[in-house]
Write an enzyme that holds these catalytic residues in place. Structure first.
Site, mmCIF file in Angstrom:
data_model
loop_
_atom_site.group_PDB
_atom_site.id
_atom_site.type_symbol
_atom_site.label_atom_id
_atom_site.label_comp_id
_atom_site.label_asym_id
_atom_site.label_seq_id
_atom_site.Cartn_x
_atom_site.Cartn_y
_atom_site.Cartn_z
ATOM 1 N N LYS A 40 0.811 -1.197 0.000
ATOM 2 C CA LYS A 40 0.000 0.000 0.000
ATOM 3 C C LYS A 40 0.851 1.257 0.000
ATOM 4 O O LYS A 40 0.400 2.333 -0.359
ATOM 5 C CB LYS A 40 -0.868 0.022 1.277
ATOM 6 C CG LYS A 40 -1.789 -1.135 1.462
ATOM 7 C CD LYS A 40 -2.513 -0.987 2.842
ATOM 8 C CE LYS A 40 -3.271 -2.217 3.210
ATOM 9 N NZ LYS A 40 -3.785 -2.141 4.599
ATOM 10 N N GLU A 96 7.925 2.509 -5.836
ATOM 11 C CA GLU A 96 8.018 1.988 -4.459
ATOM 12 C C GLU A 96 8.024 3.140 -3.460
ATOM 13 O O GLU A 96 8.429 4.255 -3.791
ATOM 14 C CB GLU A 96 9.310 1.196 -4.290
ATOM 15 C CG GLU A 96 9.152 -0.315 -4.271
ATOM 16 C CD GLU A 96 8.475 -0.860 -3.009
ATOM 17 O OE1 GLU A 96 7.721 -0.126 -2.331
ATOM 18 O OE2 GLU A 96 8.692 -2.043 -2.709
ATOM 19 N N ASP A 97 7.601 2.854 -2.234
ATOM 20 C CA ASP A 97 7.718 3.862 -1.183
ATOM 21 C C ASP A 97 9.153 3.913 -0.643
ATOM 22 O O ASP A 97 9.749 4.968 -0.527
ATOM 23 C CB ASP A 97 6.702 3.612 -0.054
ATOM 24 C CG ASP A 97 6.757 2.197 0.522
ATOM 25 O OD1 ASP A 97 7.503 1.340 -0.002
ATOM 26 O OD2 ASP A 97 6.041 1.947 1.508
ATOM 27 N N ASP A 100 14.609 -1.045 1.242
ATOM 28 C CA ASP A 100 15.427 -1.282 2.437
ATOM 29 C C ASP A 100 16.433 -2.390 2.099
ATOM 30 O O ASP A 100 17.499 -2.116 1.549
ATOM 31 C CB ASP A 100 14.475 -1.643 3.580
ATOM 32 C CG ASP A 100 15.163 -1.863 4.912
ATOM 33 O OD1 ASP A 100 16.343 -1.497 5.049
ATOM 34 O OD2 ASP A 100 14.518 -2.405 5.832
ATOM 35 N N PHE A 149 13.741 3.810 10.802
ATOM 36 C CA PHE A 149 12.431 3.381 10.313
ATOM 37 C C PHE A 149 11.587 4.618 10.057
ATOM 38 O O PHE A 149 11.360 5.428 10.950
ATOM 39 C CB PHE A 149 11.750 2.439 11.311
ATOM 40 C CG PHE A 149 10.650 1.670 10.657
ATOM 41 C CD1 PHE A 149 10.924 0.510 9.927
ATOM 42 C CD2 PHE A 149 9.342 2.120 10.713
ATOM 43 C CE1 PHE A 149 9.915 -0.189 9.284
ATOM 44 C CE2 PHE A 149 8.321 1.429 10.064
ATOM 45 C CZ PHE A 149 8.613 0.271 9.350
ATOM 46 N N ARG A 162 0.225 6.361 8.086
ATOM 47 C CA ARG A 162 0.238 6.554 6.627
ATOM 48 C C ARG A 162 -0.314 7.918 6.220
ATOM 49 O O ARG A 162 0.034 8.478 5.199
ATOM 50 C CB ARG A 162 -0.643 5.509 5.928
ATOM 51 C CG ARG A 162 -0.096 4.110 5.910
ATOM 52 C CD ARG A 162 -0.862 3.275 4.874
ATOM 53 N NE ARG A 162 -0.775 1.850 5.138
ATOM 54 C CZ ARG A 162 0.221 1.068 4.738
ATOM 55 N NH1 ARG A 162 1.238 1.587 4.076
ATOM 56 N NH2 ARG A 162 0.211 -0.216 5.014
HETATM 57 P P1 IMP Z 1 12.782 -4.543 1.654
HETATM 58 O O1 IMP Z 1 12.329 -5.833 1.012
HETATM 59 O O2 IMP Z 1 13.603 -4.801 2.896
HETATM 60 O O3 IMP Z 1 13.514 -3.632 0.714
HETATM 61 O O4 IMP Z 1 11.503 -3.834 2.214
HETATM 62 C C1 IMP Z 1 10.672 -3.159 1.371
HETATM 63 C C2 IMP Z 1 9.318 -2.878 1.988
HETATM 64 O O5 IMP Z 1 9.338 -2.884 3.412
HETATM 65 C C3 IMP Z 1 8.933 -1.490 1.583
HETATM 66 O O6 IMP Z 1 8.203 -1.506 0.382
HETATM 67 C C4 IMP Z 1 8.109 -1.034 2.766
HETATM 68 O O7 IMP Z 1 6.765 -1.421 2.562
HETATM 69 C C5 IMP Z 1 8.687 -1.765 3.941
HETATM 70 N N1 IMP Z 1 9.672 -0.910 4.658
HETATM 71 C C6 IMP Z 1 11.027 -1.010 4.664
HETATM 72 N N2 IMP Z 1 11.593 -0.051 5.404
HETATM 73 C C7 IMP Z 1 10.575 0.701 5.871
HETATM 74 C C8 IMP Z 1 10.510 1.884 6.688
HETATM 75 O O8 IMP Z 1 11.521 2.474 7.130
HETATM 76 N N3 IMP Z 1 9.265 2.360 6.949
HETATM 77 C C9 IMP Z 1 8.118 1.787 6.473
HETATM 78 N N4 IMP Z 1 8.135 0.689 5.704
HETATM 79 C C10 IMP Z 1 9.343 0.155 5.402
HETATM 80 MG MG MG Z 2 6.222 -1.397 0.260
#
Ligand code: IMP
Ligand code: MG
Length: 172
Positions: A40, A96-97, A100, A149, A162
């Site tokens: 989302k 993407e938002d 990470d 975070f 959000r």
């Molecule tokens: P990744 O697979 O570790 O790159 O995580 C990606 C997803 O985790 C993102 O699309 C977010 O939905 C969530 N996410 C990762 N870091 C954060 C953060 O700092 N705040 C909120 N959501 C996060």
């Molecule tokens: Mg995400």
């Protein structure tokens, strides 16, 4: 109570998105990319970004989950909503938002490649470097952060925050 430390104001977000929108509009001149937003978290960013673009685009949504209410990716990705548009031979831009570990994005990248698109690029609001595990190229990033975070402007912690118009660092 968790602390919210300001990271980006409304004005800063708007300026960064405008400048990114100019780059994307220039790079995709005379093309009509399909923006694939990841639900989302990316919906607020997507809605502001598309209104700054000067090229036509199509929009689709996918939903990929790897998080519960924890703050770290499990790497175990589940697709709970797939593409609806036929993207064969299309130029795709993943919206993407935040990236990470990059595990979600690299899974999504491979999923999209399986439909035979012309190209796939990546656009993220936030690029968080510290925990990167996957080797993925990010073509457009509004803002780079080292760690922490982040919440607000579409990003949540256990579905909270959000709705905030700014971006904050959440200290639990
Ligand atoms: P990744 O697979 O570790 O790159 O995580 C990606 C997803 O985790 C993102 O699309 C977010 O939905 C969530 N996410 C990762 N870091 C954060 C953060 O700092 N705040 C909120 N959501 C996060
Ligand atoms: Mg995400």
């Amino acid at each position: 109570m968790p602390d919210l430390i300001p990271v980006l104001t409304k004005d800063e977000i708007e300026r960064k998105i405008s400048s990114m929108a100019r780059r994307i509009s220039y790079d995709y001149k005379d093309r009509e990319p399909v923006l694939v937003a990841v639900l989302k978290g990316a919906f607020v960013f997507l809605s502001d970004l598309i209104r700054q673009l000067t090229i036509p685009v199509k929009i689709d949504f996918i939903r990929a989950c790897s998080y519960g209410s924890d703050t770290s990716s499990s790497g175990n990705i589940q697709l709970t909503k797939g593409l609806e548009i036929d993207v064969k031979d299309k130029d795709l831009l993943i919206i993407e938002d935040i990236v990470d570990t990059g595990l979600t994005l690299s899974w999504i990248f491979n999923y999209l490649q399986s439909f035979g698109p012309e190209s796939v690029r990546v656009c993220t609001l936030l690029d968080k470097l510290e925990r990167r595990k996957a080797d993925i190229k990010i073509d457009y990033a509004c803002h780079v952060v080292e760690r922490g975070f982040l919440v607000g402007y579409g990003l949540d912690y256990a579905e909270d925050y959000r709705y905030l118009p700014e971006i904050y660092h959440l200290k639990l």
